[in-house]
Design a protein around this motif. Structure first.
Motif, PDB file in Angstrom:
ATOM      1  N   ASN A   1      -3.964  -3.651   5.961  1.00 13.90           N
ATOM      2  CA  ASN A   1      -4.652  -2.679   5.100  1.00 13.90           C
ATOM      3  C   ASN A   1      -5.252  -1.535   5.906  1.00 13.90           C
ATOM      4  O   ASN A   1      -5.173  -0.369   5.503  1.00 13.90           O
ATOM      5  CB  ASN A   1      -5.737  -3.383   4.285  1.00 13.90           C
TER       6      ASN A   1
ATOM      7  N   LEU B   1       0.822  -1.210   0.000  1.00 16.12           N
ATOM      8  CA  LEU B   1       0.000   0.000   0.000  1.00 16.12           C
ATOM      9  C   LEU B   1       0.859   1.263   0.000  1.00 16.12           C
ATOM     10  O   LEU B   1       0.559   2.229  -0.724  1.00 16.12           O
ATOM     11  CB  LEU B   1      -0.935   0.012   1.199  1.00 16.12           C
TER      12      LEU B   1
ATOM     13  N   ASP C   1       1.258   4.064  -3.189  1.00 14.90           N
ATOM     14  CA  ASP C   1       0.951   5.476  -2.982  1.00 14.90           C
ATOM     15  C   ASP C   1       2.159   6.376  -3.196  1.00 14.90           C
ATOM     16  O   ASP C   1       2.069   7.590  -2.983  1.00 14.90           O
ATOM     17  CB  ASP C   1       0.395   5.681  -1.572  1.00 14.90           C
TER      18      ASP C   1
ATOM     19  N   ASP D   1      -3.525   2.205   5.675  1.00 14.99           N
ATOM     20  CA  ASP D   1      -4.406   3.209   5.083  1.00 14.99           C
ATOM     21  C   ASP D   1      -4.529   4.444   5.983  1.00 14.99           C
ATOM     22  O   ASP D   1      -4.493   5.592   5.512  1.00 14.99           O
ATOM     23  CB  ASP D   1      -5.789   2.605   4.829  1.00 14.99           C
TER      24      ASP D   1
ATOM     25  N   LYS E   1      -3.213   8.180   4.941  1.00 14.80           N
ATOM     26  CA  LYS E   1      -4.141   9.315   4.919  1.00 14.80           C
ATOM     27  C   LYS E   1      -3.644  10.457   5.791  1.00 14.80           C
ATOM     28  O   LYS E   1      -3.745  11.630   5.428  1.00 14.80           O
ATOM     29  CB  LYS E   1      -5.534   8.866   5.383  1.00 14.80           C
TER      30      LYS E   1
END
Length: 410
Positions: free
Chosen positions: A306, A26, A30, A310, A314
């Protein structure tokens, strides 16, 4: 695309203790590439050297982010505990340094509930003792102390996400569920709330604990409470190790008051898989001992990886702190391309917002949007503004007495 005050290429992400690879994936998807992966937690000296220039840290339950380890984190921006608990983190110190801490409070709910339900079935059938004797070449074929789950009463202490999920599984197996929680919780199915722990204990065939580690819950199950359980009852603890007085439990098993137990968490646990495990419970064939694996399923680890990754991404990308355990919670929209986002973390005291607003007005900077939330002694204000350069306003904001940290996104 939003540009961070520190580019993603320079943000150092450290993931310790074999965090599931999905977390790294992840981050890389990103645009974060300065990622360092460790299968375990290095010794303190090495760990402190690693942490000295770490911006985002991911840990599990063994890494202690306290004392000298936390003091070494000169650049730390956010922490993710890839598990439910945050006992391994000095939350108060992180808060005072303006470091939000994120966890995964619900991702392993099903895994823990399934393990507990399986252990309840095994205990009621007397499988642990029969299994142990079979391994020693003894054939112990007997129906004595072997029972179905149907019609038995399960007592649940703590009717949160795991406790309530266990309730559903237990009722599906024909058990009657009674529960106690310090908060009013609506019953599920045919379960019934009981007003106190003392009232619950004498009514159950199996007691399962699902409470956090707090001053209120530590040693909540001791000799007095165990004596209130019916003779022949069972105890299951897959919550926190300090909830049960292990010596008192061992004595209750030794005198035959309890017929067995299943323990997944302990007051003291080995630092690694290479260290020996010691417990007064090792002598009992009718006790299931598992190495803190309630949430250790592939499904849970994927969900946790996850969820926590995440949240960290953020926060790094736009400042959102939703579900942070120690920080004002703010859910922020994506930053408009023409605006700059200035995030100010400060001591929560009178006059701060006035000084922050004055700083912008004195620089003749228009505030297009403002978000503010406080929690205890910390305030978090986010402003989307129109300005060509953020350096002057950042310098002015840093000079405000009580400022903890200022971040900027372009």
């Amino acid at each position: 695309m939003t540009k961070l005050s520190l580019s993603k290429e320079k943000i150092k992400v450290v993931l310790l203790e074999g965090v599931h690879p999905d977390a790294e994936t992840l981050f890389r998807q990103d645009g974060y590439h300065n990622i360092h992966i460790y299968k375990s937690t290095p010794a303190d000296d090495e760990l402190q050297n690693i942490l000295s220039d770490t911006h985002i840290l991911g840990i599990r339950s063994r890494t202690q982010l306290k004392g000298a380890n936390l003091a070494a984190c000169e650049k730390l921006m956010a922490v993710g505990t890839f598990c439910i608990g945050t006992n391994q983190v000095d939350l108060e110190s992180c808060t005072s340094k303006g470091i939000p801490v994120f966890n995964a409070p619900f991702s392993n709910t099903r895994s823990v509930a399934e393990l507990v339900m399986a252990e309840i079935i095994l205990l009621l059938r007397g499988i642990p003792e029969k299994n142990a004797k079979a391994h020693r070449g003894q054939w112990h074929k007997s129906a004595l102390h072997s029972n179905e789950t149907r019609g038995k009463t399960l007592g649940i202490v703590g009717f949160g996400h795991i406790g309530s999920q266990l309730c559903i599984l237990a009722e599906a197996m024909g058990m009657q569920v009674k529960y106690f929680d310090i908060e009013n919780k609506l019953p599920l199915g045919n379960s019934m709330a009981v007003s106190s722990l003392e009232d619950l204990l004498p009514q159950v065939d199996v007691l399962s604990l699902h409470v956090p580690d707090t001053e209120l819950t530590r040693q909540m199950i001791g000799a007095k409470e165990l004596a209130l359980l019916p003779k022949g009852a069972f105890l299951v603890n897959a919550a926190r190790g300090l909830i049960v007085d292990i010596d008192a439990l061992a004595n209750s098993l030794r005198i035959g008051h309890l017929n067995g137990a299943a323990i997944d968490v302990f007051p003291e646990e080995p630092a690694s898989n290479n260290d020996p495990f010691e417990s007064p419970l090792l002598e009992f064939d009718n006790v299931i001992l598992t190495p803190h694996i309630g949430g250790s399923t592939q499904e849970a680890q994927v969900n946790i990886a996850n969820e926590v990754a995440d949240k960290l991404i953020k926060y790094s990308n736009n400042g959102s702190t939703s579900s942070a355990v120690n920080f004002p919670e703010v859910s922020l929209p994506a930053l408009h391309a023409d605006l700059t986002r200035v995030m100010h973390i400060h001591e929560n005291k009178p006059g701060m917002l006035e000084q922050i607003n004055h700083s912008f007005s004195s620089q003749k900077i228009n505030i297009a949007a403002m978000y503010l939330q406080t929690l205890g002694e910390i305030g978090y204000v986010i402003m989307d503004v129109n300005c060509e350069s953020s350096d002057p306003i950042v310098n002015q904001l840093k000079d405000i007495e009580g400022t903890i940290r200022v971040r900027v996104l372009h």
